[in-house]
Design an enzyme around this catalytic site. Structure first.
Site, PDB file in Angstrom:
ATOM      1  N   SER A   1       0.807  -1.220   0.000  1.00  0.00           N
ATOM      2  CA  SER A   1       0.000   0.000   0.000  1.00  0.00           C
ATOM      3  C   SER A   1       0.839   1.269   0.000  1.00  0.00           C
ATOM      4  O   SER A   1       0.832   2.043   0.966  1.00  0.00           O
ATOM      5  CB  SER A   1      -0.962  -0.040   1.168  1.00  0.00           C
ATOM      6  OG  SER A   1      -1.716  -1.214   1.045  1.00  0.00           O
TER       7      SER A   1
ATOM      8  N   ARG B   1       7.534   6.120  -4.374  1.00  0.00           N
ATOM      9  CA  ARG B   1       8.017   6.812  -3.170  1.00  0.00           C
ATOM     10  C   ARG B   1       7.385   6.128  -1.970  1.00  0.00           C
ATOM     11  O   ARG B   1       6.359   5.472  -2.073  1.00  0.00           O
ATOM     12  CB  ARG B   1       7.622   8.293  -3.192  1.00  0.00           C
ATOM     13  CG  ARG B   1       6.124   8.513  -3.231  1.00  0.00           C
ATOM     14  CD  ARG B   1       5.703   9.981  -3.166  1.00  0.00           C
ATOM     15  NE  ARG B   1       4.238  10.059  -3.164  1.00  0.00           N
ATOM     16  CZ  ARG B   1       3.484  10.055  -4.250  1.00  0.00           C
ATOM     17  NH1 ARG B   1       4.036   9.972  -5.447  1.00  0.00           N
ATOM     18  NH2 ARG B   1       2.170  10.118  -4.163  1.00  0.00           N
TER      19      ARG B   1
ATOM     20  N   ASP C   1      -3.911  -1.477  -1.416  1.00  0.00           N
ATOM     21  CA  ASP C   1      -5.009  -1.836  -0.497  1.00  0.00           C
ATOM     22  C   ASP C   1      -6.363  -1.294  -0.948  1.00  0.00           C
ATOM     23  O   ASP C   1      -7.405  -1.921  -0.718  1.00  0.00           O
ATOM     24  CB  ASP C   1      -4.705  -1.413   0.950  1.00  0.00           C
ATOM     25  CG  ASP C   1      -4.310   0.041   1.107  1.00  0.00           C
ATOM     26  OD1 ASP C   1      -4.170   0.740   0.089  1.00  0.00           O
ATOM     27  OD2 ASP C   1      -4.132   0.483   2.262  1.00  0.00           O
TER      28      ASP C   1
HETATM   29  C1  GLC Z   1      -0.854   5.854   1.423  1.00  0.00           C
HETATM   30  C2  GLC Z   1      -0.264   5.082   0.260  1.00  0.00           C
HETATM   31  C3  GLC Z   1      -1.366   4.456  -0.582  1.00  0.00           C
HETATM   32  C4  GLC Z   1      -2.308   3.659   0.305  1.00  0.00           C
HETATM   33  C5  GLC Z   1      -2.838   4.523   1.437  1.00  0.00           C
HETATM   34  C6  GLC Z   1      -3.749   3.762   2.384  1.00  0.00           C
HETATM   35  O1  GLC Z   1      -1.551   6.951   0.924  1.00  0.00           O
HETATM   36  O2  GLC Z   1       0.538   5.927  -0.535  1.00  0.00           O
HETATM   37  O3  GLC Z   1      -0.821   3.631  -1.580  1.00  0.00           O
HETATM   38  O4  GLC Z   1      -3.368   3.148  -0.452  1.00  0.00           O
HETATM   39  O5  GLC Z   1      -1.753   5.045   2.168  1.00  0.00           O
HETATM   40  O6  GLC Z   1      -3.105   2.709   3.015  1.00  0.00           O
END
Ligand code: GLC
Length: 512
Positions: free
Chosen positions: A156, A171, A209
Site C-alpha cells: 500500500s 516513493r 489496499d
Molecule cells: C498511502 C499510500 C497508498 C495507500 C494509502 C492507504 O496513501 O501511498 O498507496 O493506499 O496510504 O493505506
C-alpha cells in the site's frame, strides 16, 4: 482568555465550509483528468491493469500478504464462491528499524520470514511436503505447479504498475523510508527472499489496499450493483475507482509493458493516490499546526491531503493545537487555578516528559475517544488524558476544551474525505443515470481503515458534506451506499491472484 473560548477559537481554524468543499471538488476533478493524461502529476492516477471486478462466484484457496501500515499481515483465504470466504491470518507489528532500514533486502527478508512462519503454523502439509521434495530432489515441475500457493501482495504505497505482478516503487509514505527500494520492482524483491527460503509461494499479483478493498467489496456486496470505489481511511488515505478505459489516456504508450490485459470490459481500476491531492496547497486548508507537522515529517511537501485526513496524522495535529493553547499562559488549560502565571512547566500539571511534548506523541485513537465521549463529567476523556499523556488532574473544563478541538480536527478530516469521494462520484457519471429501480440506482462504495471504523460519526460528516455539493445534493447522497469491506485488502489480493492465475504471465511466455 476563558478556556472554552480559546478552544473554540482553535476549532474555528479547522472550519471547512461548503465553499471550501466545492472549490476543492473542482480542483480534484481537474487533477483527476490531468493524472489520467500524463505521469508526474500530483494525483498519480495509476492504471492497475485490473479490468474486471468479481461477482461473488469466485472459488479457491489463495494466500495474501499486506504491507502498508502499522502491521504486516499474512493470510490464506478460502473463497467459497457464494460471496463468502474464510480467512486465517497472522499479524506482526513492523519494527521501527525495518521501516527505515538501510537496504530493501532487510525489509523483504523480514516479510519472507513471516510467510514461512505462517506456512509452518497453518499449512504444515503444504510446507513440509514441499521442503521434503526439494531435499530429495523429487520435485517435478507439474507437481510443483499444483502445490504452489499463488500469493496476492497488497503493497500500500505508490507503485508504478508495469504488469499484474510487477511494479516499481515510486516513493514511500506513512513513515517508511528505505531509499534503496525506490525505483525497484517490489514483487521481484519479495520473490527473491521467498526463494531464498524455498517456500512454495509465487507472487502472482501486486495490489494496492484500495484496489483490494474495491475487489473485496465487489465480491461480498449485496445485490446487483457493482462497486465504484474502494477507499481507505486508516493510517493513510487513498482510493481506487472504476474508470472508463478510454479516459485513461496515458495508457496508450505503456500497454505493451503491462502484458495482456482484457480490454473487453471497457473499464480499468485506477489507483488515484489521493493522499497527494493538491500538494501545491491551492485549495487545502493550512493551519499553523498543519504547516508545522509537514515541516517535521519525513516527506515535507508531499501527501498533503493525507496529512490532513488520515490516522497517522490527526493525533499529531491535535497535539500541536493543544500545545499551542497550553503555551498561551493566559488560558487556564491544565493549569492549577491558584498558580501565578509565569513559566509554563511550573504552572501546569504536566511533566516535561509527557508525550504531549513529543512529536507523534498523541495517537489518533484519542480523537475518537474524546469526540465520542458522553460520560458524565467527561470521565472517559479525563482517563485517556491520564493514560495517554500522564495528565492526572485534568478538570472537566480541560476535557471539554480538548474535546472541542478534537472534534474540529476530526470533522475537517471527514469533510475533506467527502471532497475525494464526491469528485469521483461526479466523474463516474453514475448519479446521472436513473433507472427508477432502487437497487440498480445504488452507487456502492467499499471502505476500510480505523477512522471509518472507529471514529464516531465519520460517515455522517462525510454525507453531510456530500449533500453540500450541488452535483450530488440530497437526492444523490441518498443513493450512495457505503459499506465496510472488512479484511478487504487480504480478500481483494486473493481475488486478484485468482485472476492473475488465469492470465498467462507475460514474463513466463517470454521465457524469462
Ligand atoms: C498511502 C499510500 C497508498 C495507500 C494509502 C492507504 O496513501 O501511498 O498507496 O493506499 O496510504 O493505506
Amino acid at each position: 482568555m476563558a478556556l472554552a473560548e480559546a478552544a473554540r477559537k482553535v476549532a474555528n481554524e479547522f472550519e471547512y465550509t461548503s465553499e471550501d468543499v466545492n472549490a476543492a471538488v473542482k480542483e480534484f476533478l481537474r487533477e483527476m483528468d490531468e493524472g489520467l493524461e500524463k505521469d508526474g502529476t500530483s494525483l498519480s492516477q495509476i492504471p492497475t491493469y485490473v479490468t474486471a471486478v468479481p461477482n461473488g462466484t469466485e472459488k479457491g484457496l489463495y494466500m495474501a500478504v499486506d504491507l502498508g501500515g502499522t502491521n504486516f499481515r499474512v493470510c490464506s483465504i478460502q473463497l467459497h464462491g457464494n460471496t463468502t470466504f474464510s480467512l486465517t491470518q497472522s499479524k506482526v507489528k513492523i519494527p521501527a528499524e525495518i521501516m527505515t532500514a538501510k537496504t530493501a533486502e532487510e525489509l523483504f527478508a523480514f516479510l519472507a520470514k513471516q510467510i514461512e512462519l505462517f506456512l509452518k503454523e497453518h499449512h504444515t502439509e503444504h510446507y513440509e511436503g514441499h521442503i521434503q521434495r526439494i531435499a530429495t530432489g523429487t520435485t517435478d515441475k507439474e507437481y510443483r505447479e499444483q502445490e504452489i500457493f499463488n500469493l496476492g501482495f497488497t503493497f500500500s504505497f505508490p507503485v508504478q504498475q508495469i504488469g499484474i505482478n510487477r511494479g516499481l516503487l515510486m516513493r514511500w509514505t506513512k513513515g517508511f523510508d528505505i531509499q534503496d527500494a525506490v525505483g525497484k520492482d517490489v514483487c521481484a524483491l519479495l520473490q527473491k527472499e521467498i526463494d531464498k527460503l524455498h517456500l512454495p509461494v509465487r507472487v502472482a499479483a501486486l495490489v494496492n489496499d484500495t484496489v483490494g478493498t474495491l475487489m473485496a467489496r465487489s465480491y461480498t456486496s449485496p445485490g446487483k450493483t457493482s462497486t465504484l470505489l474502494g477507499a481507505i481511511f486508516g493510517t493513510g488515505t487513498n482510493g481506487a475507482y472504476v474508470e472508463r478505459l478510454g479516459r485513461v489516456k496515458k495508457l496508450a504508450g505503456g500497454k505493451e509493458n503491462a502484458g495482456a490485459y482484457d480490454a473487453s470490459t471497457g473499464e480499468m481500476i485506477v489507483n488515484t493516490e489521493w493522499g497527494s491531492f493538491d500538494n501545491a496547497l491551492r485549495v487545502l486548508p493550512n493551519t499553523p499546526y498543519d504547516a508545522a507537522l509537514d515541516r517535521d515529517s519525513v516527506n515535507p511537501g508531499i501527501q498533503m491531503f493525507e496529512k490532513r485526513v488520515s490516522g497517522m496524522f490527526l493525533g499529531e495535529i491535535l497535539r500541536r493545537a493543544v500545545v499551542a493553547v497550553l503555551q498561551d499562559l493566559s488560558v487556564p488549560l491544565f493549569k492549577d487555578e491558584d498558580s501565578s502565571v509565569n513559566e509554563l512547566h511550573s504552572t501546569t500539571q504536566i511533566s516535561k516528559d509527557s508525550s504531549l511534548f513529543r512529536t507523534w506523541g498523541l495517537d489518533t485513537s484519542f480523537l475518537s475517544i474524546a469526540h465520542g465521549d458522553s460520560s458524565p463529567g467527561l470521565r472517559i476523556t479525563r482517563q485517556a488524558l491520564d493514560r495517554d499523556l500522564g495528565i492526572n488532574a485534568a478538570s472537566v473544563e480541560d476535557a471539554e476544551a480538548v474535546k472541542i478541538m478534537a472534534a474540529a480536527v476530526g470533522r475537517r478530516a471527514a469533510r475533506l474525505s467527502a471532497v475525494a469521494i464526491g469528485a469521483i462520484l461526479i466523474q463516474s457519471g453514475r448519479l446521472e443515470t436513473v433507472t427508477g429501480n432502487e437497487e440498480l440506482d445504488v452507487v456502492d462504495i467499499g471502505v476500510d481503515g480505523s477512522l471509518v471504523e472507529f471514529y464516531p460519526g465519520f460517515e455522517d460528516y462525510v454525507r453531510e458534506a456530500l449533500r453540500e455539493i450541488p452535483q450530488i445534493g440530497e437526492k444523490g447522497e441518498k443513493r450512495i451506499r457505503i459499506g465496510i469491506a472488512k479484511d478487504g485488502s487480504g480478500v481483494g489480493a486473493a481475488l486478484i491472484a485468482l485472476v492473475a492465475g488465469k492470465v498467462p504471465n507475460p514474463a513466463d511466455a517470454a521465457g524469462e
